[in-house]
Enzyme design. Structure first.
Site, PDB file in Angstrom:
ATOM      1  N   ASP A  64     -14.896   4.804 -15.366  1.00  0.00           N
ATOM      2  CA  ASP A  64     -14.393   6.151 -15.628  1.00  0.00           C
ATOM      3  C   ASP A  64     -12.918   6.054 -16.002  1.00  0.00           C
ATOM      4  OD1 ASP A  64     -13.496   8.763 -15.550  1.00  0.00           O
ATOM      5  OD2 ASP A  64     -14.443   9.250 -13.637  1.00  0.00           O
ATOM      6  N   SER A 143      -5.968  16.392 -31.944  1.00  0.00           N
ATOM      7  CA  SER A 143      -6.866  17.245 -32.714  1.00  0.00           C
ATOM      8  C   SER A 143      -6.129  18.498 -33.137  1.00  0.00           C
ATOM      9  CB  SER A 143      -8.084  17.641 -31.866  1.00  0.00           C
ATOM     10  OG  SER A 143      -8.848  18.635 -32.524  1.00  0.00           O
ATOM     11  N   TYR A 156     -10.707  22.056 -24.278  1.00  0.00           N
ATOM     12  CA  TYR A 156     -10.415  21.000 -25.254  1.00  0.00           C
ATOM     13  C   TYR A 156      -9.054  21.230 -25.901  1.00  0.00           C
ATOM     14  CZ  TYR A 156     -11.267  17.738 -29.117  1.00  0.00           C
ATOM     15  OH  TYR A 156     -11.187  16.705 -30.015  1.00  0.00           O
ATOM     16  N   LYS A 160      -5.756  18.677 -25.551  1.00  0.00           N
ATOM     17  CA  LYS A 160      -5.123  18.059 -26.710  1.00  0.00           C
ATOM     18  C   LYS A 160      -3.679  18.517 -26.887  1.00  0.00           C
ATOM     19  CE  LYS A 160      -8.490  15.446 -28.168  1.00  0.00           C
ATOM     20  NZ  LYS A 160      -8.410  13.972 -27.994  1.00  0.00           N
TER      21      LYS A 160
END
Length: 255
Positions: A64, A143, A156, A160
């Site tokens: 992990d 991103s 998300y 980012k």
């Protein structure tokens, strides 16, 4: 600015760590660097997918990435292979859709942990070796979702955006040690993050030229910047304005 066209032969004798190497962009990067002569350590929690990489010469570490011990194990493997750690690609990540008023906070935490905390752990793990060498290249996969902030993509986007801030902070701190830290935006790529096959998008291998260029930057190369298709990308400038970013730098230079 535009990055120089990368020379694949410049990877000979170097070592690279790629997280999220079991599939998608991470797998493409691991295979590309291995093909070009680097010793590659691929990190992923999917043991079966890593096994396929091991068959073509990639050293694998199963674990992990949010556990710092996993990244320490990857550094140990790189040192065993080449006695040095030249490049870290913090690529591991996944998406999660959910509204801010209903998505479980545990899910939000998991997404941010993989993109942000794991990248931080990776940077800490490679720093001792890179600082001894007075040389290192760290690339964080970013991103445009960080600036777009579309509905149901808060986890998300937040992960980012925070990773962009970490990239700039780490770049400023580590530059005196000869370590360059930059961000890479892959663009729309056909990976498992979509939950289905997207053949109309670019293949993961299309990301490799920019990754190679960032991995082989000269010592006087850029740091604290973001690149997409070998070109610098002005992340956040169109949403919050360049003036705000310049002021945030204190000296008005924007560098």
């Amino acid at each position: 600015m535009k990055l120089e066209q990368p020379d694949p032969e410049s990877m000979e004798g170097r070592s690279v760590i790629v997280t999220g190497a079991g599939s998608g962009i991470g797998r493409a990067l691991a295979l590309g660097f291995c093909r070009d002569g680097a010793a590659v350590v691929g990190v992923d929690q999917d043991e079966e997918r890593l096994a396929a990489l091991g068959e073509v010469g990639v050293r694998t570490v199963t674990g992990d990435v949010t556990d710092p011990a996993t990244l320490v194990a990857a550094v140990t493997a790189a040192l065993e292979l080449r006695g040095r750690v030249d490049v870290l690609f913090n690529n591991a990540g996944f998406g999660s859709r959910g509204r801010v008023d209903s998505q479980p906070i545990e899910r939000f935490r998991d997404v941010v942990a993989v993109h942000l905390f794991a990248s931080y752990a990776g940077i800490q793990a490679v720093c001792p070796a890179m600082q001894r060498q007075r040389h290192g290249r760290i690339v964080n996969v970013l991103s445009r979702a960080a600036e777009a902030c579309l509905p149901t993509n808060s986890a998300y986007s937040a992960g980012k955006a925070a990773l962009w801030a970490l990239t700039r902070s780490a770049a400023a701190e580590l530059a005196p040690d000869g370590i360059l830290v930059n961000g890479l935006i892959p663009g729309m790529t056909n990976t498992a993050i979509w939950g289905r096959d997207r053949p109309e998008l670019q293949p993961p291998e299309a990301v490799y030229p920019t990754a190679l260029a960032l991995a082989t930057l000269r010592d006087d190369g850029p740091t604290g910047r973001v690149f997409w298709d070998l070109e610098e990308y002005p992340l956040f400038e169109w949403t919050i304005g360049r003036g705000v970013l310049l002021a945030a730098n204190g000296d008005g230079s924007g560098e």
